[in-house]
Design a protein around this motif. Sequence first.
Motif, PDB file in Angstrom:
ATOM      1  N   ALA A  93       0.871  -1.175   0.000  1.00 44.96           N
ATOM      2  CA  ALA A  93       0.000   0.000   0.000  1.00 44.96           C
ATOM      3  C   ALA A  93       0.907   1.224   0.000  1.00 44.96           C
ATOM      4  O   ALA A  93       2.057   1.157   0.421  1.00 44.96           O
ATOM      5  N   ASP A  94       0.390   2.349  -0.458  1.00 43.08           N
ATOM      6  CA  ASP A  94       1.238   3.546  -0.529  1.00 43.08           C
ATOM      7  C   ASP A  94       1.022   4.458   0.674  1.00 43.08           C
ATOM      8  O   ASP A  94       1.373   5.631   0.639  1.00 43.08           O
ATOM      9  N   GLN A  95       0.477   3.898   1.768  1.00 42.03           N
ATOM     10  CA  GLN A  95       0.179   4.682   2.960  1.00 42.03           C
ATOM     11  C   GLN A  95       1.112   4.316   4.111  1.00 42.03           C
ATOM     12  O   GLN A  95       1.529   3.163   4.257  1.00 42.03           O
ATOM     13  N   TYR A  96       1.414   5.300   4.938  1.00 47.66           N
ATOM     14  CA  TYR A  96       2.185   5.105   6.158  1.00 47.66           C
ATOM     15  C   TYR A  96       1.325   5.532   7.337  1.00 47.66           C
ATOM     16  O   TYR A  96       0.698   6.596   7.311  1.00 47.66           O
ATOM     17  N   GLU A  97       1.300   4.699   8.377  1.00 47.86           N
ATOM     18  CA  GLU A  97       0.587   5.039   9.600  1.00 47.86           C
ATOM     19  C   GLU A  97       1.390   6.074  10.386  1.00 47.86           C
ATOM     20  O   GLU A  97       2.615   5.965  10.507  1.00 47.86           O
ATOM     21  N   LEU A  98       0.701   7.073  10.940  1.00 44.35           N
ATOM     22  CA  LEU A  98       1.371   8.064  11.771  1.00 44.35           C
ATOM     23  C   LEU A  98       1.433   7.584  13.216  1.00 44.35           C
ATOM     24  O   LEU A  98       0.482   6.991  13.727  1.00 44.35           O
ATOM     25  N   GLY A  99       2.565   7.869  13.847  1.00 47.85           N
ATOM     26  CA  GLY A  99       2.749   7.472  15.232  1.00 47.85           C
ATOM     27  C   GLY A  99       3.182   8.643  16.084  1.00 47.85           C
ATOM     28  O   GLY A  99       2.560   9.716  16.042  1.00 47.85           O
ATOM     29  N   SER A 100       4.268   8.448  16.838  1.00 45.50           N
ATOM     30  CA  SER A 100       4.768   9.492  17.725  1.00 45.50           C
ATOM     31  C   SER A 100       6.266   9.634  17.507  1.00 45.50           C
ATOM     32  O   SER A 100       7.048   8.793  17.964  1.00 45.50           O
ATOM     33  N   PRO A 101       6.709  10.671  16.802  1.00 45.52           N
ATOM     34  CA  PRO A 101       8.143  10.814  16.511  1.00 45.52           C
ATOM     35  C   PRO A 101       8.952  11.030  17.779  1.00 45.52           C
ATOM     36  O   PRO A 101       8.506  11.707  18.704  1.00 45.52           O
ATOM     37  N   ALA A 102      10.160  10.461  17.795  1.00 46.90           N
ATOM     38  CA  ALA A 102      11.038  10.596  18.958  1.00 46.90           C
ATOM     39  C   ALA A 102      12.129  11.633  18.745  1.00 46.90           C
ATOM     40  O   ALA A 102      12.840  11.976  19.689  1.00 46.90           O
ATOM     41  N   VAL A 103      12.279  12.130  17.528  1.00 44.28           N
ATOM     42  CA  VAL A 103      13.304  13.130  17.238  1.00 44.28           C
ATOM     43  C   VAL A 103      12.712  14.528  17.409  1.00 44.28           C
ATOM     44  O   VAL A 103      11.492  14.706  17.444  1.00 44.28           O
ATOM     45  N   ASP A 104      13.583  15.527  17.519  1.00 40.79           N
ATOM     46  CA  ASP A 104      13.115  16.912  17.530  1.00 40.79           C
ATOM     47  C   ASP A 104      12.840  17.394  16.098  1.00 40.79           C
ATOM     48  O   ASP A 104      11.890  18.135  15.857  1.00 40.79           O
TER      49      ASP A 104
END
Length: 763
Positions: free
Chosen positions: A687-698
């Motif tokens: 699929a061409d979709q990415y699930e959004l999560g919680s980034p750990a970088v600034d």
Amino acid sequence: MKKILLPLLLAITGVATAQENVLQYVKPITGTMRMGHTYPGATVPFGAVQLSPETDTIPYEMNGKYNPDVYKYCAGYQYEDKTIVGFSHTHFSGTGHADLGDFLIMPTTGELQLNPGTAEHPETGYRSVFSHSTEVAEPGYYKVKLEDHNILAEMTASSRVGFHQYTFSGNGTAHIILDMMSNIYNYENKNVWTYIRVENDTLVTGFRQTNGWARTRIEYFAMVFSKPIQHYGHRNYAKDVYRGFWRKFDQYHDFPEMAGKQIRAYFDFQTTPGEKIQIKMALSPVSTEGALKNLQAEIPGWNFDQVKRDAQQLWTKELNKIHIESGSREEKENFYTAMYHAFINPTTYMDVDGSYRGLDMNIHNTNGYTNYTTFSLWDTYRALHPFFNVIQPGRNADMIRSMMAHYEQSAQHMLPIWSHYANENWCMIGYHSVSVIADAVMKGNAPFDANKALEACVTTARHRNYDGLGYYIDKGYIPEDKEGSSVSKVLEYAYDDWCIAQMAKKLGRNDIYEEFIKRSLNYKNVYDSKTGFMRPRLSDGSFKPNFDPLQTHDQGFIEGNAWNYSLYVPQYPADMIAMMGGKKQFAQHLDSLFTMELPDKYFAETEDITRDGIIGNYVHGNEPSHHVVYLYNHTGQPWKTQDRVRMILRKMYHPGPDGLGGNDDCGQMSAWYIFSSLGFYPMCPGADQYELGSPAVDKATLQLENGKTFVVDVKNQSDKNVYVQQVLLNGKPWKQLTISHSDIMNGGTITFVMGAKPKDYTK
């Protein structure tokens, strides 16, 4: 004027200000303890040579039975060991099985000893005690002091050449031992044949053919010394040495040809205090002539420091494809170490002229692309290859070309399952080359014949004799009384079939689409609504009795249990959730996965050996669970995805020898970290979709191959602010829980505004 002109001049000339030295954040020692199965030695990105120390030689069998201790040595090195046996030139990174360990070299002084000795009594052999206090592991460089011989060992590499530098402390005879017997996973009869030829007083060539995990593997070498050999010889440790006509010579001393199944050779030199002996060993899958050409093309001279700089410059170039900002040094070390591990495999498998040995054992030529090997596809289709589609699309396309060459050379007419060094290992389940190809096609990264690739996928998926596929095609499930791991196979086949259907639809092949979209629904046939789990069925259609959803063995699963695999329908998350009782009940199931306590008796079944990589019953150390945390996005509780992602990042990764919660599996564990710390993840490749999560970088800036940049900008980042309050894409509010591949590849900025309390930012 100077203040005005200097920035202008820099811009015009293209000279950039000094970049941050990202190499300082890479810790190759990460994952070298217990289950990570990484190695600390010298290699370059996707290089054919992995020059690294071996810390023990454990026999595969003890008293006629499998020796479980060999599992620790899949990469040849365990951080807790106290001795080094030598330095070999080929290694897997992070696998759960082993091979390779070719052409082990060990420098010694004093009395010549041609057996390795034991860890308890290293003085009885050529091995040496070492200390981590003198050990240095950097991208492209490794150094350690061999204390028993007072030798400083250093090594670096190009793609096809390993470069050794040994500094001796005193006068006397130095021995360079070339152990052609040594191998990782010490099968008694792994060596089929070895051959060494002393061409002149500095050049030695040869080959080794082995029968290990790869049944027919052959590797050639050309080895040159920086000073002339004084004397040389060998011993043949085979039980069936045939002396015959060879008795006309003393073939064991200064005789230029050495051949046999179990040979250890030595080369003697006179040294003075502080003298360095350098060795360059080039590898080739084709011939000793090919190895010599590789040597001359890549490292023609003897400047060790320059070769080290070149290797580290290659790593700097690749690692700078993503620049992150973070107030945490540990985060930077985790991130860039993960990138380092992600860029080790697959490995280049061809000579500098493009020639390589194919699956048919014939010599082929790539005619313009880079041929790769080491495809741990059951692991890497999930995140590593999708990561390459974002940040290494050119290489990923060549990897698919390599898979297609494998298919064309295959007597079974199948795409690779788990392949390396012109061999198919048939390890693990599914046919996940299909996922890698479909993911590239669906994301527009297909500079190859996509229709031909589709035909290869279809032919592979119709192979009725492969691993229960005939039952799967006829019945829609695989009977557990006919084929083990039946449920896992059905679920993975169904996902792969969905990938084929998506590709067929895009390419206008409706006939193929209809066939495989129907097959992709077979996951329903192994779901037991009474227990709420995927469950094995028998030939008569009944569910297998005595079902234990926490157990793996004899329950229809592999490297997971019913709790884990019941969540493996990434192609139809909404349908799976509805089938399992709806969003509320499904979310409770996910909650239980993370919070339940497994009784001790289940640990060996769930994670093979230890508790590594386990949180509750969530097994991060095994890949079938890697998408699971992102399923909360589909239950109306995305804040749980965010919370769990940050928890897994903290618990499963840190920059230390035991810093990986399970096998890195050729970069899959590391790719999970990279995606998840950036804030998006490919839950369903193809699929061409990415699930959004919680980034750990600034902040992170992705330098894309198309010349554009994609920026992840995180506001209010902290260890407590793990919940997303708002998302903006290119400055505009974004109310979706996914972004598309084109959103990334078109360049721009995604902004995450973080907070300490859960919030559904989509409303």
